[in-house]
Design an enzyme around this catalytic site. Structure first.
Site, short mmCIF file in Angstrom:
data_model
loop_
_atom_site.label_atom_id
_atom_site.label_comp_id
_atom_site.label_asym_id
_atom_site.label_seq_id
_atom_site.Cartn_x
_atom_site.Cartn_y
_atom_site.Cartn_z
N ASP A 87 0.83 -1.41 -0.19
CA ASP A 87 -0.04 0.16 0.06
C ASP A 87 0.86 1.29 -0.05
OD1 ASP A 87 -3.04 0.90 0.60
OD2 ASP A 87 -1.91 2.21 1.62
N GLU A 124 -4.57 2.54 -4.08
CA GLU A 124 -3.14 2.60 -4.04
C GLU A 124 -2.75 1.12 -3.48
OE1 GLU A 124 -4.53 4.51 -0.45
OE2 GLU A 124 -5.30 4.55 -2.54
#
Length: 576
Positions: free
Chosen positions: A455, A498
């Site tokens: 992430d 993301e």
């Protein structure tokens, strides 16, 4: 008594000459044979064209139903996995750490309009956009059902939420789907995790699945619920159908296909619709159930006007009959010129015509040589038969080409449905398929397997400061770095927003830890213009011998990622 005058004799009817009789009989015979052959070939090709049109319409509906069922299951599974994650709820339902997680889910999951947590009394403790914090939702169907089992609610209106968000681009009133699951901690239900999904999801999904030729072909997609009532119409035109009480249409086979075609899989049928008098070619496909919660009993219905769907089939018969008529006229003209042929040649040609009409294998028109006229006639009949056969072969080639085009279109649709358009990596659907293959191989061969969840740290600040275009550039760069540092056998995918995931077959946890740390350093050491240094956090886990599926491994990886975020980001932590 005066004698009566004699009755004048009736003049005898002048018989036709042998030449005229032969010309009439043979010309009629050739015309009938030509028309019968033309009609037979034309009807055969029409039947094939209608089969292809019906099968193509069914394929569109089948693909749409499959994609919608997959997405319902994925969202239901996401809510269920989060609700069953013990570490998330250790600090309570109103913990400060939960709000960023819910907000990230809200922004990264398309069409999510509200995500919240309610305690066992129905009081909202935390929600993603602070709309219903502290409010009592105990009377809501999603709460009452979600406190017991995972729940997916059918589409409905929710004025309290609709008035606080932007209206639907279609102009319709906002409608929502509910997803809920009980939150359990130490074997005790402590609350409910709920998600409201905008019905715009259905509109965009179906519009994205429509074939490129749909507008030209007048193909439309609808959705009906379990009770047979319409819940989606293209272009926001559901109100007129509701006013006409349009129910789930019942189909019957097209006339050219016959009643037996109802048993042929992959075919659509004819159906009457309340908004138009002519029948439509209609395909009805029920959404396949992935699990009990997401089985809403919906039907995807695809329709196309018969005038459009069967236009090619009708023109085939017309062209075949026109060709047969031309050939028949030509043959009759030649027959009139060959009226003096010998009876043996007439008999041989007649027998050949009957064999052709009956479809006898190897039957051909013989080439006779008694006279030039007979030779010309037999040659013309042979040419006519070959021409009709060539027309049949040409039409079969057209049908084959259209079948190939449809197959290629479906393959491209499958590729698009399995890949992320921004980074070119696999998406969640494509990753799940590769994960299932790798899991089966690892369990069968007793090989290790690991997974890394990645992430981007503070990615929202990148978007807020530099704009989404720069944010997309950062994601593409990260995807390129992951691809360049992984093996060909490794699988990398973008789960959304993301968040990325890397599947490492034949890789131990220690090897995965080393690779994850290298990836974290590589991303940190490669600045992104104009953002500067970008860091990522990574959580990893390996498949345990007792794991029946990959869910536990993925959950441990998510927990490790959460731990890496909590520990300060820019690091890789493992969950054994």
């Amino acid at each position: 008594m005066t004698p009566r005058p004699p009755i004048p004799p009736v003049p005898a009817r002048r018989p036709w000459s042998l030449r005229t009789q032969i010309a009439v009989v043979f010309g009629s015979l050739v015309s009938v044979v030509a028309l019968l052959l033309s009609l037979a070939f034309g009807e055969l090709l029409k039947l094939r064209a209608q089969h292809e049109a019906a099968a193509a319409l069914h394929m569109v509906g089948h693909n749409a139903a499959k994609v919608m069922a997959e997405e319902l299951f994925e969202r239901s599974r996401l809510v269920q996995v989060l609700a069953s994650s013990q570490d998330l709820w250790d600090k309570g339902l109103g913990a400060q750490d939960l709000l960023p997680l819910l907000q990230r889910m809200h922004t990264s999951r398309p069409y999510s309009r509200w995500i919240g947590v309610a305690d066992v009394h129905g009081i909202v403790q935390t929600d993603s956009n602070h709309m219903f914090s502290g409010q009592d939702v105990s009377a809501a169907p999603w709460f009452q059902a979600g406190i017991k089992d995972p729940y997916v609610g059918d589409v409905h209106e929710l004025p309290a939420l609709a008035e606080r968000i932007a209206p639907s681009p279609s102009g319709e009133a906002q409608r929502f789907l509910d997803f809920a699951a009980p939150i359990e901690r130490n074997g005790e239900t402590v609350g409910v995790l709920g998600l409201h999904l905008s019905w715009d999801w259905a509109r965009d999904t179906l519009e994205g699945l429509r074939p490129t030729y749909a507008d030209h072909a007048q193909i439309e997609l609808f959705v009906f619920n379990r009770e047979g009532r319409m819940i989606y119409a293209p272009g926001g035109r559901i109100a007129p159908f509701v006013a006409l009480d349009q129910r789930l249409p019942e189909t019957e086979p097209p006339p050219a296909l016959g009643r037996d075609s109802l048993t042929v899989p992959g075919l659509a049928g004819l159906a009457h619709w309340a908004d138009a008098q002519p029948q439509f070619l209609t395909a009805v496909t029920r959404l396949p159930a992935r699990n009990l919660a997401s089985d809403l009993g919906w039907y995807v219905v695809v329709r196309q006007p018969t005038a459009t769907a069967f236009a090619g089939a009708d023109s085939i018969v017309s062209r075949a009959l026109a060709g047969g008529l031309v050939a028949a006229l030509l043959s009759a003209l030649i027959a009139s010129l060959a009226a003096r042929r010998l009876s043996e040649d007439l008999n041989s040609l007649s027998r050949a015509a009957l064999h052709i009409e009956a479809g006898t294998p190897g039957a051909v028109v013989p080439l006779t040589h008694s006279t030039r006229e007979v030779q010309r006639l037999s040659s013309t009949l042979g040419h006519m038969t070959r021409r009709l056969l060539e027309m049949n072969e040409a039409m079969e080639e057209v049908v084959r080409q259209r079948t190939l085009e449809l197959r290629y279109a479906n393959q491209e649709l499958e590729r698009l449905a399995s890949s992320d358009p921004l980074t070119g990596l696999l998406n969640r659907r494509g990753f799940d398929a590769r994960l299932a293959q790798a899991l089966a191989l690892a369990q069968r061969s007793s090989l290790p397997m690991s997974v890394i969840t990645i992430d981007v740290d503070h990615f929202k600040q990148v978007n807020d400061t530099h704009g989404h275009e720069i944010g997309d550039q950062v994601l593409r760069s990260l995807a390129q770095q992951l691809r360049s540092r992984l093996r060909a056998s490794d699988v990398v995918a973008r789960l959304g927003g993301e968040e990325f995931i890397v599947l490492l077959p034949e890789t131990t946890l220690a090897q995965a830890q080393q690779l994850a740390e290298e990836l974290v350093r590589a991303v940190r050491d490669q600045p992104q213009d104009p953002v500067g240094s970008v860091t990522v956090s990574a959580g990893l886990s390996a498949l345990r011998p007792g794991d029946a599926d990959a869910c536990a491994m993925l959950r441990r990886s998510d927990e490790a990622l959460y731990a890496a975020k909590t520990a300060g980001r820019n690091r890789a932590l493992a969950q054994p």
